[in-house]
Design a protein around this motif. Structure first.
Motif, mmCIF file in Angstrom:
data_model
loop_
_atom_site.group_PDB
_atom_site.id
_atom_site.type_symbol
_atom_site.label_atom_id
_atom_site.label_comp_id
_atom_site.label_asym_id
_atom_site.label_seq_id
_atom_site.Cartn_x
_atom_site.Cartn_y
_atom_site.Cartn_z
ATOM 1 N N ARG A 11 0.823 -1.199 0.000
ATOM 2 C CA ARG A 11 0.000 0.000 0.000
ATOM 3 C C ARG A 11 0.860 1.252 0.000
ATOM 4 O O ARG A 11 2.076 1.191 0.181
ATOM 5 N N GLU B 12 -6.411 9.557 0.816
ATOM 6 C CA GLU B 12 -7.611 8.772 1.099
ATOM 7 C C GLU B 12 -8.430 9.524 2.141
ATOM 8 O O GLU B 12 -7.912 9.893 3.193
ATOM 9 N N TYR C 16 0.984 0.980 -4.161
ATOM 10 C CA TYR C 16 2.265 1.436 -4.703
ATOM 11 C C TYR C 16 2.761 0.368 -5.672
ATOM 12 O O TYR C 16 2.656 -0.826 -5.397
ATOM 13 N N SER D 260 -4.651 12.253 -4.203
ATOM 14 C CA SER D 260 -3.861 11.122 -3.710
ATOM 15 C C SER D 260 -4.199 10.757 -2.267
ATOM 16 O O SER D 260 -3.873 9.660 -1.815
ATOM 17 N N ARG E 162 -4.483 6.854 -1.512
ATOM 18 C CA ARG E 162 -5.325 6.040 -2.387
ATOM 19 C C ARG E 162 -4.460 5.145 -3.264
ATOM 20 O O ARG E 162 -3.437 5.572 -3.788
ATOM 21 N N GLY E 163 -4.893 3.905 -3.396
ATOM 22 C CA GLY E 163 -4.282 2.996 -4.342
ATOM 23 C C GLY E 163 -3.010 2.339 -3.854
ATOM 24 O O GLY E 163 -2.387 2.783 -2.893
#
Length: 223
Positions: free
Chosen positions: A121, A160, A188, A158, A185-186
């Protein structure tokens, strides 16, 4: 048996070639410019790009007419609010690397591989600063107000956010009294590295930079 050895040798060759192919793609991506016609304005919003040779951050005014970062990254989130400054240094990175590598001496091979080639993450890192200046690690960049709005908008996405639209800080987790980590967010990965995050933000603002910038040198060479 010979076929098995040949297959194993081929597989090892492919694995050995992958880092070289990655480095070559990074070189090409950094050399091919996005926003090739961009010219830095004489006046506007002053931002900085910081590097430690491996990782890059974008430093932005804490508040101006285009963006107020205080609701997202308030002084109350850092260990000592007295260190709250007029600039914020924002960076994106691998969660494991950020939280478990406060010093280079703490770096472990598994963490380095995850940070370099993806996995796990991501987190946002925000550090409060006062009156940054140009030096060997920080380069000054001037943006028009509209370019800065686009830069800030890209960076904000970017973070969250919770159901109330607030950032999610990891209170007490940072390298010192003036910084803190936030949930990002998202995941790595090898294609969206900390430096490609910086490059993507600059491209969103219209700044001339490489079309893919996974390494810090991909960013700093054009500034």
């Amino acid at each position: 048996m010979k076929r098995m050895w040949r297959a194993a040798a081929w597989a090892l060759g492919v694995l050995a070639a992958l880092p070289l192919l990655y480095a070559l793609a990074a070189l090409i991506g950094g050399l091919i410019p996005a926003n090739a016609g961009w010219e830095e304005p004489r006046d506007g919003v002053v931002v900085f790009v910081r590097t430690n040779g491996v990782h890059t951050w974008i430093m932005v005014p804490t508040v101006n007419a285009q963006m107020d970062w205080r609701p997202l990254a308030p002084a109350a989130h850092i260990r000592d609010p007295r260190y709250a400054g007029n600039y914020l240094a924002l960076g994106y990175g691998n969660r494991e690397f950020y939280l478990n590598t406060p010093r280079w001496a703490d770096l472990r091979p598994r963490t380095a591989l995850a940070a370099a080639f993806g996995g796990g993450r991501s987190l946002m890192h925000v550090e409060h600063e006062w009156n940054p200046r140009v030096n060997e690690d920080q380069q000054r960049l001037v943006l028009t107000p509209d370019q800065y709005r686009r830069l800030a908008g890209h960076m904000v996405r970017s973070f969250e956010l919770d159901e109330a639209g607030r950032t999610r800080p990891l209170l007490g987790r940072g390298y010192g009294p003036a910084d803190v980590f936030y949930e990002a967010r998202g995941p790595y990965n090898a294609f969206l590295t900390c430096n490609e995050w910086t490059g993507a933000a600059l491209r969103a603002a219209g700044v001339r930079t490489g079309i893919w910038t996974p390494f810090s040198q991909s960013i700093t060479a054009r500034l």
